[in-house]
Motif scaffolding. Structure first.
Motif, PDB file in Angstrom:
ATOM      1  N   ASP A  34       9.775 -10.043   9.810  1.00  0.00           N
ATOM      2  CA  ASP A  34       8.484  -9.343   9.859  1.00  0.00           C
ATOM      3  C   ASP A  34       8.615  -7.913   9.365  1.00  0.00           C
ATOM      4  O   ASP A  34       7.740  -7.388   8.659  1.00  0.00           O
ATOM      5  CB  ASP A  34       7.886  -9.398  11.263  1.00  0.00           C
ATOM      6  CG  ASP A  34       8.772  -8.790  12.335  1.00  0.00           C
ATOM      7  OD1 ASP A  34       9.972  -8.557  12.075  1.00  0.00           O
ATOM      8  OD2 ASP A  34       8.262  -8.546  13.445  1.00  0.00           O
ATOM      9  N   ASP A  35       9.736  -7.250   9.686  1.00  0.00           N
ATOM     10  CA  ASP A  35       9.945  -5.882   9.213  1.00  0.00           C
ATOM     11  C   ASP A  35      10.171  -5.854   7.704  1.00  0.00           C
ATOM     12  O   ASP A  35       9.740  -4.917   7.016  1.00  0.00           O
ATOM     13  CB  ASP A  35      11.129  -5.242   9.939  1.00  0.00           C
ATOM     14  CG  ASP A  35      10.828  -4.932  11.399  1.00  0.00           C
ATOM     15  OD1 ASP A  35       9.659  -4.621  11.707  1.00  0.00           O
ATOM     16  OD2 ASP A  35      11.745  -5.024  12.222  1.00  0.00           O
ATOM     17  N   LEU A  36      10.860  -6.853   7.191  1.00  0.00           N
ATOM     18  CA  LEU A  36      11.061  -6.959   5.740  1.00  0.00           C
ATOM     19  C   LEU A  36       9.718  -7.049   5.022  1.00  0.00           C
ATOM     20  O   LEU A  36       9.466  -6.308   4.056  1.00  0.00           O
ATOM     21  CB  LEU A  36      11.922  -8.180   5.419  1.00  0.00           C
ATOM     22  CG  LEU A  36      11.981  -8.603   3.948  1.00  0.00           C
ATOM     23  CD1 LEU A  36      12.704  -7.556   3.112  1.00  0.00           C
ATOM     24  CD2 LEU A  36      12.639  -9.968   3.805  1.00  0.00           C
ATOM     25  N   LEU A  37       8.852  -7.955   5.477  1.00  0.00           N
ATOM     26  CA  LEU A  37       7.560  -8.134   4.822  1.00  0.00           C
ATOM     27  C   LEU A  37       6.674  -6.898   5.027  1.00  0.00           C
ATOM     28  O   LEU A  37       5.954  -6.478   4.114  1.00  0.00           O
ATOM     29  CB  LEU A  37       6.867  -9.387   5.360  1.00  0.00           C
ATOM     30  CG  LEU A  37       7.639 -10.705   5.149  1.00  0.00           C
ATOM     31  CD1 LEU A  37       6.857 -11.874   5.733  1.00  0.00           C
ATOM     32  CD2 LEU A  37       7.934 -10.954   3.678  1.00  0.00           C
ATOM     33  N   LYS A  38       6.742  -6.291   6.214  1.00  0.00           N
ATOM     34  CA  LYS A  38       5.962  -5.082   6.486  1.00  0.00           C
ATOM     35  C   LYS A  38       6.395  -3.929   5.582  1.00  0.00           C
ATOM     36  O   LYS A  38       5.566  -3.100   5.160  1.00  0.00           O
ATOM     37  CB  LYS A  38       6.109  -4.685   7.953  1.00  0.00           C
ATOM     38  CG  LYS A  38       5.293  -3.460   8.340  1.00  0.00           C
ATOM     39  CD  LYS A  38       5.552  -3.058   9.787  1.00  0.00           C
ATOM     40  CE  LYS A  38       4.756  -1.809  10.161  1.00  0.00           C
ATOM     41  NZ  LYS A  38       5.061  -1.366  11.542  1.00  0.00           N
ATOM     42  N   HIS A  39       7.689  -3.873   5.260  1.00  0.00           N
ATOM     43  CA  HIS A  39       8.200  -2.808   4.401  1.00  0.00           C
ATOM     44  C   HIS A  39       7.475  -2.800   3.060  1.00  0.00           C
ATOM     45  O   HIS A  39       7.228  -1.729   2.486  1.00  0.00           O
ATOM     46  CB  HIS A  39       9.700  -3.009   4.179  1.00  0.00           C
ATOM     47  CG  HIS A  39      10.334  -1.996   3.274  1.00  0.00           C
ATOM     48  ND1 HIS A  39      10.843  -0.802   3.738  1.00  0.00           N
ATOM     49  CD2 HIS A  39      10.539  -1.989   1.924  1.00  0.00           C
ATOM     50  CE1 HIS A  39      11.317  -0.102   2.725  1.00  0.00           C
ATOM     51  NE2 HIS A  39      11.160  -0.805   1.606  1.00  0.00           N
ATOM     52  N   VAL A  40       7.110  -3.990   2.574  1.00  0.00           N
ATOM     53  CA  VAL A  40       6.435  -4.096   1.281  1.00  0.00           C
ATOM     54  C   VAL A  40       4.917  -4.028   1.443  1.00  0.00           C
ATOM     55  O   VAL A  40       4.233  -3.354   0.683  1.00  0.00           O
ATOM     56  CB  VAL A  40       6.836  -5.399   0.565  1.00  0.00           C
ATOM     57  CG1 VAL A  40       6.162  -5.496  -0.802  1.00  0.00           C
ATOM     58  CG2 VAL A  40       8.353  -5.482   0.404  1.00  0.00           C
ATOM     59  N   LEU A  41       4.396  -4.716   2.453  1.00  0.00           N
ATOM     60  CA  LEU A  41       2.943  -4.814   2.631  1.00  0.00           C
ATOM     61  C   LEU A  41       2.328  -3.564   3.248  1.00  0.00           C
ATOM     62  O   LEU A  41       1.155  -3.259   3.028  1.00  0.00           O
ATOM     63  CB  LEU A  41       2.603  -6.019   3.515  1.00  0.00           C
ATOM     64  CG  LEU A  41       2.875  -7.415   2.938  1.00  0.00           C
ATOM     65  CD1 LEU A  41       2.699  -8.469   4.027  1.00  0.00           C
ATOM     66  CD2 LEU A  41       1.945  -7.697   1.758  1.00  0.00           C
ATOM     67  N   GLY A  42       3.107  -2.873   4.070  1.00  0.00           N
ATOM     68  CA  GLY A  42       2.555  -1.752   4.817  1.00  0.00           C
ATOM     69  C   GLY A  42       1.995  -2.162   6.164  1.00  0.00           C
ATOM     70  O   GLY A  42       1.543  -1.324   6.945  1.00  0.00           O
TER      71      GLY A  42
END
Length: 412
Positions: A34-42
């Motif tokens: 989730d942190d990986l995807l959040k890093h890109v998505l915001g």
């Protein structure tokens, strides 16, 4: 995977690759998808569209899926894009001292204590699955695979495709088994993931069946004989009806009539995208040949019994390319006039035939490694030794991580 419009047989393919997130030093799983995807998505979200490739979450927080955003036919270009996205993800993960790890199962993860389910959007189905089956077992939270989606346009194309795929499934573990180690030790099987895949939903047996799909060749019959049975059997466990039988179906190849595709799900993921796309390219060419009637005609293909094919699958799950296939009728349908042959001999025969016909040329090198040295699981066992220490297991799996990062084959 998203398929904006229905296409015909062999006009494009969906490929999905699942990788673990692990600590670079210890290889312990890192539940930070989730942190990986959040890093890109915001923000927390389930999909990151990177053009030809999309990143997605899976059931558990230490696995990320890379998939073709739409059906593709240029696998050389897709190979480069997968490799680029692996590099991009590893660059981001470095800030957490993490990296991507290939192969179909983590070698020493304890799923009973280390499993963390995806908690964000679209997690309702995961919650119900966990309530029914307890998703902390190896067959749920510790497995990574390669999925291949093949299109069909109508019932006639579905029938031809489904008949051919059923015949190909028993060969797949011999080609791509990559899960010989669980709980820190060799299991005695090359494809341990499939052992758990076959049994992890045994509480409701009709969900997985015999892994090899039943001999059903129309949409109407499939719904009447398979989906209605699943719907009936899951109702006591899901009285609110939140589980769609189409999502629940866990056979080794699953038709999605809503988008016109069959998804093959029993391939262990390999050490790098080039290896996976070599395997997928071979599988597609073999299915093409069967659909075209190059070995036996369509009517004869439809007559093969699920039980016979399931027995062949069990052999390759255990022994990979060393499995001895003593079914002369099966060998004959693949163009081999012999009473018995190893799975390795069958695969070599098929690959040589395809290359002689001008196919698979760009994938010859990775296929040669698989055919000469065995599936990845066999190479892993050779590298670890018969009684590997924890330190040796870590060393070998770090080598696999390096292969993934460099998009190179693993050779012990």
């Amino acid at each position: 995977m998203t398929q904006p419009s229905r296409i015909h047989l062999f006009q494009g393919y969906g490929v999905e690759l699942e990788y673990m997130l692990v600590d670079r030093t210890t290889l312990q799983v890192k539940p930070i998808t989730d942190d990986l995807l959040k890093h890109v998505l915001g923000h927390y979200g389930s999909d990151v569209d990177k053009g030809m490739v999309t990143w997605s979450n899976e059931l558990v927080m230490h696995v990320v899926e890379l998939k073709s955003t739409k059906p593709e036919s240029d696998f050389v270009a897709l190979d480069k894009e997968f490799a680029k996205n692996v590099t991009d993800i590893n660059t981001i993960l470095a800030s957490w001292n993490a990296m991507l790890l290939p192969s179909a199962a983590h070698p020493f993860m304890n799923p009973m204590t280390e499993t963390k389910l995806w908690p964000h959007e679209n997690n309702e189905v995961y919650t119900i699955y966990n309530k029914i089956f307890d998703c902390r077992g190896h067959g749920w939270s510790n497995l990574q695979s390669t999925h291949l989606n093949l299109p069909f346009y109508d019932d006639e194309e579905f029938a031809r495709l489904h008949a051919a795929i059923r015949l190909v499934l028993p060969l797949l573990p011999a080609l791509c088994a990559s899960s010989p180690i669980l709980d820190g030790r060799l299991t005695g099987l090359l494809d341990t993931r499939l052992k758990y895949y076959k049994t992890n939903q045994s509480r409701i047996p009709c969900i997985t069946g015999k892994v090899i799909p039943e001999a059903v060749f129309s949409r109407r019959n499939y719904f009447n004989t398979i989906y209605e049975k699943i719907k009936t059997d899951i109702t006591p466990f899901d009285p609110e009806g939140e589980l769609n039988p189409i999502w629940v179906n866990s056979r080794g190849a699953i038709p999605r009539f809503d988008r016109g595709s069959i998804e093959i799900r029993i391939m262990d993921i390999q050490e790098c995208p080039s290896a996976d796309l070599a395997v997928v390219s071979f599988v597609i060419e073999l299915i093409k040949a069967l659909v075209a009637g190059k070995f036996i005609d369509h009517e004869a293909q439809m007559k093969w019994k699920t039980e016979v094919l399931a027995q062949l699958l069990d052999q390759t799950v255990e022994k990979g390319q060393q499995a001895i296939i003593a079914n002369a009728e099966y060998l004959a349908l693949l163009g081999m006039p012999a009473k018995a042959a190893t799975a390795q001999e069958i695969l070599k025969h098929l690959v040589e035939r395809m290359i002689a016909q001008g196919k698979l040329g760009e994938w010859k090198k990775p296929l040669d490694v698989i055919l000469e040295d065995g599936p990845l699981a066999q190479r892993m066992v050779k590298a670890t030794g018969a009684e590997p220490t924890h330190e040796r297991v870590v060393e070998v799996y770090k080598q696999l991580a390096q292969c993934l990062a460099a998009n190179e084959m693993f050779r012990p």
